[in-house]
Write an enzyme that holds these catalytic residues in place. Sequence first.
Site, PDB file in Angstrom:
ATOM      1  N   TRP A  10       0.816  -1.230   0.000  1.00 25.41           N
ATOM      2  CA  TRP A  10       0.000   0.000   0.000  1.00 25.41           C
ATOM      3  C   TRP A  10       0.845   1.273   0.000  1.00 25.41           C
ATOM      4  O   TRP A  10       0.325   2.347  -0.183  1.00 25.41           O
ATOM      5  CB  TRP A  10      -0.896   0.022   1.227  1.00 25.41           C
ATOM      6  CG  TRP A  10      -2.065  -0.916   1.155  1.00 25.41           C
ATOM      7  CD1 TRP A  10      -2.337  -1.847   0.187  1.00 25.41           C
ATOM      8  CD2 TRP A  10      -3.143  -0.992   2.102  1.00 25.41           C
ATOM      9  NE1 TRP A  10      -3.512  -2.496   0.478  1.00 25.41           N
ATOM     10  CE2 TRP A  10      -4.025  -1.994   1.643  1.00 25.41           C
ATOM     11  CE3 TRP A  10      -3.440  -0.317   3.290  1.00 25.41           C
ATOM     12  CZ2 TRP A  10      -5.182  -2.328   2.345  1.00 25.41           C
ATOM     13  CZ3 TRP A  10      -4.589  -0.657   3.987  1.00 25.41           C
ATOM     14  CH2 TRP A  10      -5.454  -1.639   3.514  1.00 25.41           C
ATOM     15  N   HIS A  94      12.898  -2.073  -0.751  1.00 27.30           N
ATOM     16  CA  HIS A  94      12.125  -1.529  -1.872  1.00 27.30           C
ATOM     17  C   HIS A  94      12.925  -0.383  -2.503  1.00 27.30           C
ATOM     18  O   HIS A  94      13.624   0.343  -1.798  1.00 27.30           O
ATOM     19  CB  HIS A  94      10.770  -1.032  -1.370  1.00 27.30           C
ATOM     20  CG  HIS A  94       9.842  -0.697  -2.488  1.00 27.30           C
ATOM     21  ND1 HIS A  94       9.930   0.487  -3.182  1.00 27.30           N
ATOM     22  CD2 HIS A  94       8.846  -1.402  -3.070  1.00 27.30           C
ATOM     23  CE1 HIS A  94       9.016   0.484  -4.139  1.00 27.30           C
ATOM     24  NE2 HIS A  94       8.343  -0.640  -4.095  1.00 27.30           N
ATOM     25  N   GLU A 167      11.751  -6.047  -9.132  1.00 27.25           N
ATOM     26  CA  GLU A 167      10.982  -4.861  -9.483  1.00 27.25           C
ATOM     27  C   GLU A 167      11.863  -3.894 -10.269  1.00 27.25           C
ATOM     28  O   GLU A 167      12.590  -3.086  -9.668  1.00 27.25           O
ATOM     29  CB  GLU A 167      10.487  -4.161  -8.213  1.00 27.25           C
ATOM     30  CG  GLU A 167       9.566  -5.008  -7.375  1.00 27.25           C
ATOM     31  CD  GLU A 167       8.617  -4.144  -6.554  1.00 27.25           C
ATOM     32  OE1 GLU A 167       7.414  -4.294  -6.713  1.00 27.25           O
ATOM     33  OE2 GLU A 167       9.099  -3.297  -5.786  1.00 27.25           O
ATOM     34  N   GLY A 234       1.611  -2.583  -6.265  1.00 23.76           N
ATOM     35  CA  GLY A 234       1.516  -1.274  -5.611  1.00 23.76           C
ATOM     36  C   GLY A 234       0.154  -0.656  -5.858  1.00 23.76           C
ATOM     37  O   GLY A 234      -0.838  -1.030  -5.225  1.00 23.76           O
TER      38      GLY A 234
HETATM   39  P1  PGA Z   1       3.235  -0.433  -8.754  1.00 27.65           P
HETATM   40  O1  PGA Z   1       4.245  -0.598  -7.516  1.00 27.65           O
HETATM   41  O2  PGA Z   1       2.439  -1.702  -8.859  1.00 27.65           O
HETATM   42  O3  PGA Z   1       2.392   0.754  -8.386  1.00 27.65           O
HETATM   43  O4  PGA Z   1       4.061  -0.195  -9.973  1.00 27.65           O
HETATM   44  C1  PGA Z   1       4.896  -1.804  -7.280  1.00 27.65           C
HETATM   45  C2  PGA Z   1       5.801  -1.681  -6.080  1.00 27.65           C
HETATM   46  O5  PGA Z   1       6.436  -0.633  -5.914  1.00 27.65           O
HETATM   47  O6  PGA Z   1       5.917  -2.619  -5.277  1.00 27.65           O
END
Ligand code: PGA
Length: 249
Positions: A10, A94, A167, A234
């Site tokens: 979130w 992250h 990511e 996200g």
């Molecule tokens: P997003 O974010 O799905 O909004 O691209 C993913 C995340 O940062 O874990």
Amino acid sequence: MRKKIIAGNWKMNNTISQAEDFVASIIDRINVSDREVVICPSFVCLDTVYSVIENTNVKLGAQNVYFEEKGAYTGEISADMLVSCFVDYTIIGHSERRNIFSETDEMINKKAKTLLTRDIKPIICVGETLEQREQNKHFDFVKSQVINALKDIDEKSVAEKIVIAYEPIWAIGTGKTATAEQANEMCKFIRDTISELYSKKVADKIRIQYGGSVNAKNASQILNMPDIDGALVGGASLKDEFVSIVNFE
Ligand code: PGA
């Protein structure tokens, strides 16, 4: 068989009442057993979200932790505090934490080890910038992030507790998703790296997620790739759309 794991990050969204209303509105539709579902609200909403998911299969996750046990670290949250909130998973490393809050690979490794001592499963994020991909440095970069994050972590923990989330930074919050092939290619590369570092057995067990603009439309394509074991979601985890992602076919 690796169980797919879909986690909603979130970030800094939802107040306590918004969190409660939203989770209550989707809980019956995300309470599945053939895949794992994790909700990662802000620290202040952990308790409230837990009260809604308590008797379901849905797990609670945090978005960060500090690696020291306790003491004079104003504003930080310890692993014991997370345990006391019934947290099962915690996202660490992250790219927003690395880039905005200057977290280093060394800190992320310490955080992973601290979480493991409290039996919380770390979701370790890795991923390259667009520039690194364009310069064809993305494999080396991600490999170094994986090696550094797992330094001195035993193979049982890696196989059974750790989740890695690939990511690519250029795909986060941009609406620009990696193609399913690009995502799978890097997830497979990460699995091969784990195989080199540990063994094929460990590599076959560890779960590797993809994250970056996952939505209801692209979820099934991404999540059906052979080396992608889940998604870190996200923006779309804040909406009813999360239900369709969790229930992808
Ligand atoms: P997003 O974010 O799905 O909004 O691209 C993913 C995340 O940062 O874990």
